[in-house]
Scaffold this motif. Structure first.
Motif, PDB file in Angstrom:
ATOM      1  N   UNK A  35     -15.123  50.300 -94.393  1.00 43.72           N
ATOM      2  CA  UNK A  35     -13.892  50.445 -94.428  1.00 43.72           C
ATOM      3  C   UNK A  35     -13.639  51.687 -93.488  1.00 43.72           C
ATOM      4  N   UNK A  36     -14.285  52.629 -93.218  1.00 48.85           N
ATOM      5  CA  UNK A  36     -14.002  53.685 -92.122  1.00 48.85           C
ATOM      6  C   UNK A  36     -14.151  53.283 -90.906  1.00 48.85           C
ATOM      7  N   UNK A  92     -17.407  51.992 -98.480  1.00 51.65           N
ATOM      8  CA  UNK A  92     -16.544  53.300 -97.529  1.00 51.65           C
ATOM      9  C   UNK A  92     -17.250  53.111 -96.119  1.00 51.65           C
ATOM     10  N   UNK A 123     -10.523  40.616 -93.632  1.00 52.07           N
ATOM     11  CA  UNK A 123      -9.262  40.918 -94.620  1.00 52.07           C
ATOM     12  C   UNK A 123      -8.394  42.191 -94.389  1.00 52.07           C
ATOM     13  N   UNK A 124      -9.166  43.286 -93.749  1.00 54.82           N
ATOM     14  CA  UNK A 124      -8.335  44.304 -93.383  1.00 54.82           C
ATOM     15  C   UNK A 124      -7.191  44.040 -92.241  1.00 54.82           C
ATOM     16  N   UNK A 178      -5.893  40.938 -91.813  1.00 59.33           N
ATOM     17  CA  UNK A 178      -4.895  40.048 -92.402  1.00 59.33           C
ATOM     18  C   UNK A 178      -5.683  38.608 -91.959  1.00 59.33           C
ATOM     19  N   UNK A 179      -6.844  38.401 -91.858  1.00 60.34           N
ATOM     20  CA  UNK A 179      -7.454  37.268 -91.161  1.00 60.34           C
ATOM     21  C   UNK A 179      -8.078  36.595 -92.466  1.00 60.34           C
ATOM     22  N   UNK A 180      -8.810  35.639 -92.207  1.00 60.87           N
ATOM     23  CA  UNK A 180      -9.755  34.902 -93.216  1.00 60.87           C
ATOM     24  C   UNK A 180     -11.170  35.318 -93.259  1.00 60.87           C
ATOM     25  N   UNK A 215     -12.935  50.289 -89.889  1.00 59.52           N
ATOM     26  CA  UNK A 215     -11.601  49.851 -89.684  1.00 59.52           C
ATOM     27  C   UNK A 215     -10.508  50.662 -89.857  1.00 59.52           C
ATOM     28  N   UNK A 216     -10.661  52.030 -90.025  1.00 55.42           N
ATOM     29  CA  UNK A 216      -9.574  52.829 -90.278  1.00 55.42           C
ATOM     30  C   UNK A 216      -9.483  54.049 -89.007  1.00 55.42           C
ATOM     31  N   UNK A 217     -10.819  54.403 -88.291  1.00 53.79           N
ATOM     32  CA  UNK A 217     -10.922  55.451 -87.619  1.00 53.79           C
ATOM     33  C   UNK A 217     -10.836  54.861 -86.270  1.00 53.79           C
ATOM     34  N   UNK A 264     -15.659  31.198 -92.912  1.00 57.98           N
ATOM     35  CA  UNK A 264     -15.154  30.190 -94.044  1.00 57.98           C
ATOM     36  C   UNK A 264     -15.484  28.888 -93.860  1.00 57.98           C
ATOM     37  N   UNK A 265     -16.394  28.655 -92.697  1.00 59.09           N
ATOM     38  CA  UNK A 265     -16.702  27.448 -92.349  1.00 59.09           C
ATOM     39  C   UNK A 265     -18.067  26.822 -92.926  1.00 59.09           C
TER      40      UNK A 265
END
Ligand code: SF4
Ligand code: SF4
Lengths: 221, 396
Positions: free
Chosen positions: B310-311, B307, B43-44, B46-48, B313-315, B51-52
């Motif tokens: 998410x970290x 958190x 999601x971060x 912009x993918x899906x 994928x942010x740092x 999901x299969x």
């Protein structure tokens, strides 16, 4: 006093003071670091914010491939086909132009004189006795299509070519003709090249431009 | 023998039940955290994401698990076989062992017989034991790197060794303040001290300690931005380069168990554990109240896990000297000064909420380091100007 280094420096200086030299030198300066930069935390927070913004935006760009097929432009360079003329004969005149042009050396033609006694072939001189293309070796450059003087060989919009063995990926004349039959029947690849109009193979020819998008392949996703 | 077993049964069965819960839940949690992580990463970006397999790809984790269990047992020729097998197991065992004293739901300080949300309740050295055991997990990585007998693995192992040693110190320092004020190493007591209003949560009077703790703990989990021991671009896979199949899974589970542990510790030590304003404590509480407390704790833990994910994928990843610098020049001084502040507040009998003032510490540190950086840049600039032929520089 007269140490050579200083002399050099002076000479350099004289050079650098010339207006042209001054213009050509640009000094950059490192940006100053603020407290916020040194604290790291605002940067981390903004990074997290970017991540979260993307996560909740719900704008996934993934295409669900087997269900939603990509839109293929009509000048796409996919699997080859050998066109037929109006009489249903193979259009190729076995001139070897494509074989010569092919950078990957994957076309192999054996020419034969057309059977003159057969009324079906009486207006033709030569035809390919065999015509094979190694689809695994091909780099799909389209040079063959461009080289052909009679619009006999063309690339189609078939992009999902698979096979279980190497042998079945070597297409012979019958297979290439059947690709023509199939693609023409399903209507997604009209004869695309234009006699006399030279140009890159990927350029849209008027016939291809007016063609309807390939059926079943127009769903955007 | 049998008699004494019966005698101890009332004490024994709750512990066994809690062990069962942990053993059942942790591997499952590990598998599903990979799924959650992949989804969030997707999601971060912009993918899906997966999901299969099953609805929303929910069974992807199970499929992964099955696949990896059925993989071929691959043992490279050049490894030290015994150590090679021992290392991943050691890693997971230490990671799980640390969970023994960790309450995963509301536990009263005056616990009674019967099921409770911890294997060993009321351990008076709880937090100490937890730190001691979780730092043992460095051995799993070091032995693995050594046994793999190749240079990338040993580099990874050495890095992780240095990292573990450095970050143990701020990790310990940061909780010392909390321990000093609570006056106990017992985790349940530390949580109990945070009951009451929201402002009693440790984070509201020890924000710097929480920051130091969280950073150091993240480093202990070997996750981005601190994943130097296994960074792909430099070390192939670091210490687990030679590991595949089920041995790799053990390492993997250990890592995710660490994340769970760290998140639980953060929630328990700083975010008030199972307490929430208005919710009665676990002492003598009814089952619904206990379950509510469990939900509160798990929600806090989930927040911390989120958190952490998410970290990632942010740092960007730290450079190794930056990693060491952050521990020795940043976190350890901060932790020490914070501890001194706690000591002053305690000995003078001041209200502990004065310690909120410690937030000035990182700001001061940032001011100092920014000034130092700018000064050093200015010197470089001056030196360059002095060297430049025409003496003065024109900016265009
Ligand atoms: S597309 Fe290019 S490589 Fe392929 S057969 Fe034609 S000329 Fe050869
Ligand atoms: S396909 Fe075209 S270029 Fe190739 S041999 Fe036949 S006529 Fe010549």
């Amino acid at each position: 006093m007269s140490d050579p280094q200083k002399n050099d420096l002076q000479k350099n200086e004289a050079q650098m003071n010339k207006p042209s030299a001054k213009k050509s030198v640009k000094w950059g300066e490192a940006p100053k670091m603020s407290i916020l930069d040194a604290l790291y935390l605002p940067a981390i927070a903004s990074g997290l914010a970017t991540a979260v913004r993307h996560a909740v935006s719900g704008k996934a760009t993934t295409r669900q491939y087997p269900e939603v097929e990509p839109e293929i432009p009509p000048n796409y360079r996919g699997v080859h086909r050998l066109n037929r003329d109006e009489a249903g004969r193979v259009k190729c005149v076995a001139c070897y132009m494509c074989q010569t042009a092919c950078p990957a050396n994957c076309i192999e033609i054996i020419a034969a004189p057309a059977p003159k006694d057969d009324p079906h072939w009486k207006d033709r001189d030569k035809f390919p006795a065999t015509f094979t293309i190694d689809e695994l070796r091909c780099i799909y450059c389209g040079m063959c299509e461009e080289a052909c003087p009679v619009d006999a060989i063309e690339l189609t919009s078939i992009y999902d070519l698979t096979g279980m063995t190497r042998e079945e990926m070597i297409f012979d004349k019958e297979k290439l003709l059947s690709v023509f039959d199939e693609t023409v029947k399903s209507g997604h690849d009209p004869v695309r090249t234009n006699r006399g109009n030279l140009g890159p193979a990927a350029e849209l020819s008027p016939t291809a431009k007016d063609a309807p998008p390939p059926p079943g392949r127009g769903k955007s996703g | 023998m049998i008699n004494s077993l019966f005698e101890f049964w009332p004490v024994l069965w709750p512990a066994l039940a809690a062990i069962g819960v942990i053993l059942a839940v942790v591997p499952f949690l590990g598998l599903y955290m990979t799924f959650v992580e992949r989804k969030i990463a997707a999601y971060v970006q912009d993918r899906v994401g997966p999901n299969r397999v099953g609805p929303f790809g929910l069974f992807q984790a199970i499929a992964d698990g099955i696949k990896i269990f059925l993989k071929e047992q691959l043992i490279p020729d050049h490894v030290f076989t015994a150590l090679y097998f021992l290392a991943p197991a050691f890693s997971l065992i230490t990671a799980m062992f640390a969970l023994v004293v960790m309450p995963f739901g509301p536990v009263a300080t005056d616990y009674k017989d019967g099921f409770r949300f911890v294997v060993a309740p009321g351990i008076d050295i709880g937090i100490l034991m937890m730190l001691a055991i979780s730092s043992l997990s460095a051995y799993g990585i070091i032995i693995g790197g050594w046994a793999s007998n190749n240079k990338y693995s040993i580099y990874g192992a050495i890095r992780s060794c240095a990292q573990f040693i450095s970050y143990e110190i701020p990790l310990g320092l940061s909780i010392l303040g909390v321990i000093a004020i609570t006056g106990s190493l017992n985790i349940e007591k530390i949580v109990e001290a945070q009951s009451g209003s929201l402002l009693d949560w440790n984070v509201f009077w020890q924000p710097v300690a929480m920051l130091v703790f969280f950073t150091a703990a993240l480093a202990e989990t070997n996750r981005l931005p601190f994943d130097l021991p296994e960074c792909e671009q430099e070390l192939v896979g670091g210490f687990h380069t030679e590991y595949s199949g089920i041995k790799f899974v053990l390492y993997f589970l250990a890592e995710y168990t660490h994340i769970v542990t760290v998140s639980f510790l953060t929630a328990l030590l700083f975010l008030g554990g199972w307490h929430f304003p208005g919710l009665p404590g676990p002492s003598g509480a009814s089952t619904p109240i206990l379950l509510l407390g469990l939900g509160v704790l798990l929600a806090k833990v989930a927040l911390v896990v989120l958190v952490i994910i998410l970290l990632r994928w942010s740092l960007p990843r730290f450079r190794f000297d930056q990693l060491m610098g952050l521990a020795w020049k940043g976190l350890i001084p901060l932790g020490l000064i914070n501890l001194v502040g706690v000591a002053i507040v305690l000995s003078l009998g001041l209200p502990k909420h004065l310690l909120v003032a410690t937030v000035i510490l990182p700001v001061l540190a940032a001011y100092y380091s920014a000034a130092k950086f700018n000064a050093s840049m200015a010197t470089t600039e001056a030196r360059r100007q002095g060297l430049s032929p025409q003496g003065a520089v024109s900016y265009e």
